[in-house]
Motif scaffolding. Structure first.
Motif, PDB file in Angstrom:
ATOM      1  N   THR A  49       0.827  -1.203   0.000  1.00  0.00           N
ATOM      2  CA  THR A  49       0.000   0.000   0.000  1.00  0.00           C
ATOM      3  C   THR A  49       0.863   1.256   0.000  1.00  0.00           C
ATOM      4  N   LEU A  53       1.132   4.150  -2.931  1.00  0.00           N
ATOM      5  CA  LEU A  53       0.891   5.572  -2.644  1.00  0.00           C
ATOM      6  C   LEU A  53       2.074   6.415  -3.118  1.00  0.00           C
ATOM      7  N   LEU A  54       3.303   5.958  -2.834  1.00  0.00           N
ATOM      8  CA  LEU A  54       4.491   6.732  -3.179  1.00  0.00           C
ATOM      9  C   LEU A  54       4.676   6.822  -4.686  1.00  0.00           C
ATOM     10  N   LEU A  55       4.350   5.732  -5.388  1.00  0.00           N
ATOM     11  CA  LEU A  55       4.510   5.729  -6.845  1.00  0.00           C
ATOM     12  C   LEU A  55       3.345   6.419  -7.552  1.00  0.00           C
ATOM     13  N   GLY A  56       2.313   6.807  -6.787  1.00  0.00           N
ATOM     14  CA  GLY A  56       1.173   7.457  -7.414  1.00  0.00           C
ATOM     15  C   GLY A  56       0.262   6.499  -8.157  1.00  0.00           C
ATOM     16  N   ILE A 120      17.615   3.432  -8.394  1.00  0.00           N
ATOM     17  CA  ILE A 120      17.643   3.794  -6.967  1.00  0.00           C
ATOM     18  C   ILE A 120      16.252   3.718  -6.357  1.00  0.00           C
ATOM     19  N   VAL A 121      15.276   4.279  -7.075  1.00  0.00           N
ATOM     20  CA  VAL A 121      13.904   4.246  -6.553  1.00  0.00           C
ATOM     21  C   VAL A 121      13.393   2.805  -6.516  1.00  0.00           C
ATOM     22  N   ALA A 124      14.612   1.279  -3.406  1.00  0.00           N
ATOM     23  CA  ALA A 124      13.854   1.832  -2.277  1.00  0.00           C
ATOM     24  C   ALA A 124      12.474   1.183  -2.178  1.00  0.00           C
ATOM     25  N   MET A 125      11.817   0.962  -3.319  1.00  0.00           N
ATOM     26  CA  MET A 125      10.471   0.376  -3.298  1.00  0.00           C
ATOM     27  C   MET A 125      10.519  -1.087  -2.854  1.00  0.00           C
ATOM     28  N   ILE A 128      10.834  -0.855   0.916  1.00  0.00           N
ATOM     29  CA  ILE A 128       9.585  -0.377   1.535  1.00  0.00           C
ATOM     30  C   ILE A 128       8.516  -1.464   1.501  1.00  0.00           C
ATOM     31  N   THR A 131       9.492  -4.117   4.156  1.00  0.00           N
ATOM     32  CA  THR A 131       9.590  -3.838   5.592  1.00  0.00           C
ATOM     33  C   THR A 131       8.368  -3.162   6.204  1.00  0.00           C
ATOM     34  N   THR A 156      19.070  -4.935   5.858  1.00  0.00           N
ATOM     35  CA  THR A 156      20.182  -5.333   5.008  1.00  0.00           C
ATOM     36  C   THR A 156      19.774  -6.426   4.027  1.00  0.00           C
ATOM     37  N   PHE A 159      17.684  -4.899   1.319  1.00  0.00           N
ATOM     38  CA  PHE A 159      18.550  -4.066   0.480  1.00  0.00           C
ATOM     39  C   PHE A 159      19.370  -4.944  -0.468  1.00  0.00           C
TER      40      PHE A 159
END
Lengths: 197, 197, 197
Positions: A49, A53-56, A120-121, A124-125, A128, A131, A156, A159
């Protein structure tokens, strides 16, 4: 099979396994059946979720696939009637959580690539998606979040897995193999830290 | 009156009553006036904000109706100057919270139906709109969230009310009556568990 | 220079300084390097992310500028190798946090004005951009959020600065001066409460 095709399967699998961990936390907190469903759903869909939201992505993934909410509710009912059979619910939570991480990180990587995100994004996704559900579960249940425990290689592991996927895709590896390598890396790092730490 | 017409009224009412509970929590934490406004606003708009984000309503409801932020600030000022008059602020919080739940769940159901959501997602949005503001209030204030207290029928009350609304609308009941039945069900379950539990 | 032109600079500066505070909290919690990166990133981008979600900015600001995630990671690495040099990490966190607030509030005000928000919502976005990253940092790290400490003028400082900006812009003051006055007000109120409180 393109990596995008893998998303629905990966989403269902990670939602299910995270939902089981949420229901087990509800069991430790001795909640009622609706409390089980609440925690199973929060944990199951939390990471994906926030990613959407972050990716729109409007609306978020489970609004278009409400079967996922039925799935988390069924997982809660299953745990509600069987949790007393397990000797160590905490150990079971840890291992299921590791398994869910290993499915959720590739799911997050896959959705980010499908949304056109750069490397990079995308990493990050992956982190997210992996976790956030467990973090919401532990924060609301007033337990120390797993990500804060020392020597646990929690973030870690996510990542490392996300980086493996991005690098493999970057050098031309077929998406489905990159996602499998991602999941195996996450699980190996996390399980290794649990067994050796 | 279609159910959609009820939204602004329901939103204002639930924002106001949740804001009062947030200000009372700020009072228990002995914050200053701006702390009261912060908690009143967080609690008042939290649930509807998450609902709008998940449904992809851009921007969220109070960005287009800033009067709601004035309302939560006024509620905070009112509580700031009167909270000392109440003997048991905690009991007052519990009863106002029950009243706010009984207004917020139908508000969430109503917005979800207006956004074209199916029955499962509609029930989920009713629960989220009802519970998230109070959950944010309790988590930020370091109090045990009400949803975690045993024997409180907290999420159960919101779940029951949302299901009643969806079933009544499904069998052709006029929307406004379905929403009233929803609110009455939430309040009856929650108040019953407080009086009998 | 219109106020909108200031956004990228303000965003980078507040992300960097908040990231340093997040890494210092990770240092207090004795996490590993990835834990540092996680907390630096959560704290650095938390406030602006919530602001963008609420305003319906899709996707959020750092998805389009992934260099910001490199910046928070570098800040984390820097703190990881130097934190032991500081006698009082907590005092350093407080002062950096005050500095970050003084940059983040004008950044939030600026984005809200650029998105066409009215004065009330603009003030709210300034407060949210300023406070949410630190609040997420403290909540996840199980520390008492700074906004809850008595006599700290934390939210009050962000509120005062945002109101100054909105009033100055309202009376025709050039945007860049209004934003500078906003940041100075936030820092003066916050630093004053730390020195005198």
């Amino acid at each position: 099979m393109s990596p995008e095709d893998a998303v629905p399967f990966l989403d269902y699998a990670s939602v299910l396994v995270f939902a089981l961990t949420g229901a087990l936390v509800a069991s430790r907190a001795q909640l009622d059946l609706v409390g089980f469903i609440f925690f199973a759903t929060l944990t199951g869909i939390g990471g994906g979720t926030l990613r959407d939201l972050l990716l729109g992505q409007d609306p978020v993934f489970w609004v278009g696939r409400p079967g996922l909410l039925v799935l988390t509710s069924l997982a809660a009912v299953l745990v509600f009637f069987t949790a007393h059979l397990f000797e160590s619910r905490y150990s079971l939570i840890l291992w299921l959580d590791a398994l869910a991480l290993a499915v959720a990180v590739p799911a997050g990587v896959d959705v980010a690539i499908g949304a056109g995100a750069g490397p990079i994004v995308t990493v990050a996704m992956g982190i997210i998606t992996g976790t956030f559900g467990g973090m919401a579960r532990d924060t609301v249940a007033n337990e120390l979040p797993l990500i804060l425990k020392q020597g646990e290689l929690y973030v870690t592991a996510t990542f490392g897995g996300a980086v493996v996927a991005v690098v493999l895709i970057g050098i031309g590896c077929p998406g489905v193999w990159a996602l499998i390598a991602c999941g195996v890396t996450v699980f190996a790092l996390r399980a290794g830290s649990m067994l050796l730490g």
